[in-house]
Design a protein around this motif. Structure first.
Motif, PDB file in Angstrom:
ATOM      1  N   GLU A 163       0.834  -1.198   0.000  1.00 32.15           N
ATOM      2  CA  GLU A 163       0.000   0.000   0.000  1.00 32.15           C
ATOM      3  C   GLU A 163       0.875   1.256   0.000  1.00 32.15           C
ATOM      4  O   GLU A 163       0.599   2.214  -0.735  1.00 32.15           O
ATOM      5  CB  GLU A 163      -0.919   0.005   1.217  1.00 32.15           C
ATOM      6  CG  GLU A 163      -1.844   1.204   1.267  1.00 32.15           C
ATOM      7  CD  GLU A 163      -2.853   1.102   2.388  1.00 32.15           C
ATOM      8  OE1 GLU A 163      -4.051   1.090   2.109  1.00 32.15           O
ATOM      9  OE2 GLU A 163      -2.428   1.022   3.569  1.00 32.15           O
ATOM     10  N   ALA A 164       1.918   1.280   0.811  1.00 32.69           N
ATOM     11  CA  ALA A 164       2.805   2.443   0.871  1.00 32.69           C
ATOM     12  C   ALA A 164       3.491   2.691  -0.469  1.00 32.69           C
ATOM     13  O   ALA A 164       3.752   3.849  -0.840  1.00 32.69           O
ATOM     14  CB  ALA A 164       3.854   2.247   1.962  1.00 32.69           C
ATOM     15  N   LEU A 165       3.752   1.626  -1.205  1.00 32.70           N
ATOM     16  CA  LEU A 165       4.414   1.743  -2.505  1.00 32.70           C
ATOM     17  C   LEU A 165       3.440   1.995  -3.647  1.00 32.70           C
ATOM     18  O   LEU A 165       3.857   2.096  -4.808  1.00 32.70           O
ATOM     19  CB  LEU A 165       5.228   0.474  -2.787  1.00 32.70           C
ATOM     20  CG  LEU A 165       6.377   0.173  -1.812  1.00 32.70           C
ATOM     21  CD1 LEU A 165       7.060  -1.139  -2.185  1.00 32.70           C
ATOM     22  CD2 LEU A 165       7.375   1.314  -1.773  1.00 32.70           C
ATOM     23  N   GLY A 166       2.154   2.077  -3.323  1.00 35.42           N
ATOM     24  CA  GLY A 166       1.160   2.365  -4.346  1.00 35.42           C
ATOM     25  C   GLY A 166       0.835   1.187  -5.242  1.00 35.42           C
ATOM     26  O   GLY A 166       0.317   1.364  -6.347  1.00 35.42           O
ATOM     27  N   GLU A 167       1.112  -0.022  -4.762  1.00 35.65           N
ATOM     28  CA  GLU A 167       0.822  -1.218  -5.546  1.00 35.65           C
ATOM     29  C   GLU A 167      -0.665  -1.575  -5.436  1.00 35.65           C
ATOM     30  O   GLU A 167      -1.258  -1.450  -4.367  1.00 35.65           O
ATOM     31  CB  GLU A 167       1.668  -2.393  -5.059  1.00 35.65           C
ATOM     32  CG  GLU A 167       3.146  -2.244  -5.331  1.00 35.65           C
ATOM     33  CD  GLU A 167       3.468  -2.340  -6.809  1.00 35.65           C
ATOM     34  OE1 GLU A 167       2.822  -3.134  -7.520  1.00 35.65           O
ATOM     35  OE2 GLU A 167       4.370  -1.603  -7.254  1.00 35.65           O
ATOM     36  N   PRO A 168      -1.281  -2.040  -6.512  1.00 36.73           N
ATOM     37  CA  PRO A 168      -2.703  -2.423  -6.454  1.00 36.73           C
ATOM     38  C   PRO A 168      -2.899  -3.688  -5.628  1.00 36.73           C
ATOM     39  O   PRO A 168      -1.989  -4.520  -5.509  1.00 36.73           O
ATOM     40  CB  PRO A 168      -3.053  -2.659  -7.927  1.00 36.73           C
ATOM     41  CG  PRO A 168      -1.758  -3.039  -8.569  1.00 36.73           C
ATOM     42  CD  PRO A 168      -0.698  -2.234  -7.853  1.00 36.73           C
ATOM     43  N   GLY A 169      -4.103  -3.838  -5.074  1.00 34.87           N
ATOM     44  CA  GLY A 169      -4.416  -5.049  -4.320  1.00 34.87           C
ATOM     45  C   GLY A 169      -3.507  -5.276  -3.144  1.00 34.87           C
ATOM     46  O   GLY A 169      -2.995  -6.385  -2.933  1.00 34.87           O
ATOM     47  N   ALA A 170      -3.302  -4.233  -2.332  1.00 33.07           N
ATOM     48  CA  ALA A 170      -2.321  -4.305  -1.243  1.00 33.07           C
ATOM     49  C   ALA A 170      -2.559  -5.496  -0.325  1.00 33.07           C
ATOM     50  O   ALA A 170      -1.616  -6.221   0.023  1.00 33.07           O
ATOM     51  CB  ALA A 170      -2.341  -3.003  -0.449  1.00 33.07           C
ATOM     52  N   TYR A 171      -3.795  -5.707   0.084  1.00 28.66           N
ATOM     53  CA  TYR A 171      -4.110  -6.800   1.012  1.00 28.66           C
ATOM     54  C   TYR A 171      -4.887  -7.898   0.284  1.00 28.66           C
ATOM     55  O   TYR A 171      -5.825  -8.480   0.826  1.00 28.66           O
ATOM     56  CB  TYR A 171      -4.905  -6.272   2.210  1.00 28.66           C
ATOM     57  CG  TYR A 171      -4.164  -5.207   2.976  1.00 28.66           C
ATOM     58  CD1 TYR A 171      -3.281  -5.536   3.999  1.00 28.66           C
ATOM     59  CD2 TYR A 171      -4.334  -3.861   2.661  1.00 28.66           C
ATOM     60  CE1 TYR A 171      -2.588  -4.561   4.697  1.00 28.66           C
ATOM     61  CE2 TYR A 171      -3.647  -2.873   3.355  1.00 28.66           C
ATOM     62  CZ  TYR A 171      -2.778  -3.227   4.366  1.00 28.66           C
ATOM     63  OH  TYR A 171      -2.088  -2.249   5.057  1.00 28.66           O
ATOM     64  N   ALA A 172      -4.469  -8.183  -0.918  1.00 31.34           N
ATOM     65  CA  ALA A 172      -5.112  -9.225  -1.725  1.00 31.34           C
ATOM     66  C   ALA A 172      -4.014 -10.037  -2.408  1.00 31.34           C
ATOM     67  O   ALA A 172      -3.034 -10.411  -1.770  1.00 31.34           O
ATOM     68  CB  ALA A 172      -6.073  -8.595  -2.729  1.00 31.34           C
ATOM     69  N   GLY A 217     -18.602  -8.607   0.908  1.00 33.32           N
ATOM     70  CA  GLY A 217     -17.639  -7.765   0.209  1.00 33.32           C
ATOM     71  C   GLY A 217     -16.391  -8.530  -0.165  1.00 33.32           C
ATOM     72  O   GLY A 217     -16.355  -9.768  -0.141  1.00 33.32           O
ATOM     73  N   GLY A 218     -15.344  -7.802  -0.504  1.00 29.04           N
ATOM     74  CA  GLY A 218     -14.098  -8.407  -0.948  1.00 29.04           C
ATOM     75  C   GLY A 218     -13.209  -8.848   0.193  1.00 29.04           C
ATOM     76  O   GLY A 218     -13.297  -8.348   1.326  1.00 29.04           O
ATOM     77  N   GLY A 219     -12.324  -9.788  -0.116  1.00 28.61           N
ATOM     78  CA  GLY A 219     -11.427 -10.319   0.902  1.00 28.61           C
ATOM     79  C   GLY A 219     -10.480  -9.287   1.472  1.00 28.61           C
ATOM     80  O   GLY A 219     -10.149  -9.337   2.657  1.00 28.61           O
ATOM     81  N   ALA A 220     -10.045  -8.339   0.651  1.00 26.47           N
ATOM     82  CA  ALA A 220      -9.116  -7.321   1.148  1.00 26.47           C
ATOM     83  C   ALA A 220      -9.763  -6.464   2.223  1.00 26.47           C
ATOM     84  O   ALA A 220      -9.121  -6.114   3.218  1.00 26.47           O
ATOM     85  CB  ALA A 220      -8.639  -6.439  -0.010  1.00 26.47           C
TER      86      ALA A 220
END
Length: 233
Positions: free
Chosen positions: A133-142, A192-195
């Protein structure tokens, strides 16, 4: 991702190791491709730590597991700070190398520990989400580790007697049963979603600017957000 994480309460000793291995294969190449400056970004999941400090904490914790070093006060905030400080003069590459080794070796030790260390594997995966998340990557907790993380989360939440919750998770075919199953309290309901579900249990933001793009729309009924946080605070 079609398998259900609603597994019976029989511990799968290999599950934590599988989660760590999948995360290793996803996270380590990402880290090695990032510029040095990115390691100084402050994370929102652990706002007192930068990306580098989160990674140092994770690698130190895994090394302790591999080496069996569990002195009094281990994994306390003070112990975590000392572990990070011991790596202060390391290069970022050395921290990542240690993390990779720990994620590769800790699974076998965790498997033999009878469940006492299973939560550490889930915590490592959550911290990887903090970094993404800090690096701006998609799906941080997925990502590819999500089904393993959900299965582990479900069992740990039941073992710890958290509030009961029935979750209809977008990525799973079957409802997920979390928390106390005694029937004393009527289960809450999540859709909802898993993330988003992971964020709720990890105490990460699910609303506002800090929520992240992986949250999406979700519904939570019959339980307060704060009741699901398995880390407290």
């Amino acid at each position: 991702m079609t398998s259900s994480a609603d597994v019976p309460d029989v511990r799968d000793p290999e599950l934590p190791g599988r989660l760590l291995t999948v995360e290793r294969d996803t996270l380590i190449p990402l880290l090695r491709a990032r510029p040095e400056a990115d390691f100084g970004i402050v994370t929102s999941g652990c706002p007192e730590w930068t990306v580098r400090e989160v990674l140092a904490h994770c690698s130190a914790a895994l090394l302790r597991v591999v080496e069996g070093r569990f002195e009094k006060g281990v994994f306390s905030p003070e112990s975590n700070d000392r572990d990070i400080a011991e790596r202060a003069d390391w290069t970022n590459a050395r921290v990542v190398d240690e993390l990779e080794k720990g994620m590769s070796a800790a699974g076998a030790v965790i498997a033999r520990a009878g469940g006492a260390l299973d939560g550490l594997a889930l915590g490592e995966w959550v911290h990887a989400g903090d970094v993404r998340e800090a690096l701006g990557e998609p799906g941080a907790y997925a990502g590819p580790g999500l089904p393993y993380a959900l299965a582990l989360l479900a069992r740990l939440s039941r073992e710890r007697g958290l509030v009961p919750l029935h979750a209809d998770v977008d990525e799973l075919d079957e409802p997920l049963r979390l928390g106390d199953v005694s029937g004393v309290r009527t289960p809450g309901r999540f859709i909802g979603g898993g993330a988003a579900l992971v964020r709720l249990y990890a105490g990460r933001s699910v609303v506002g600017a800090g929520a992240g793009a992986d949250v999406g729309a979700f519904e939570l009924v019959g339980v307060e957000v704060g009741e699901l946080n398995m880390y407290g605070g």
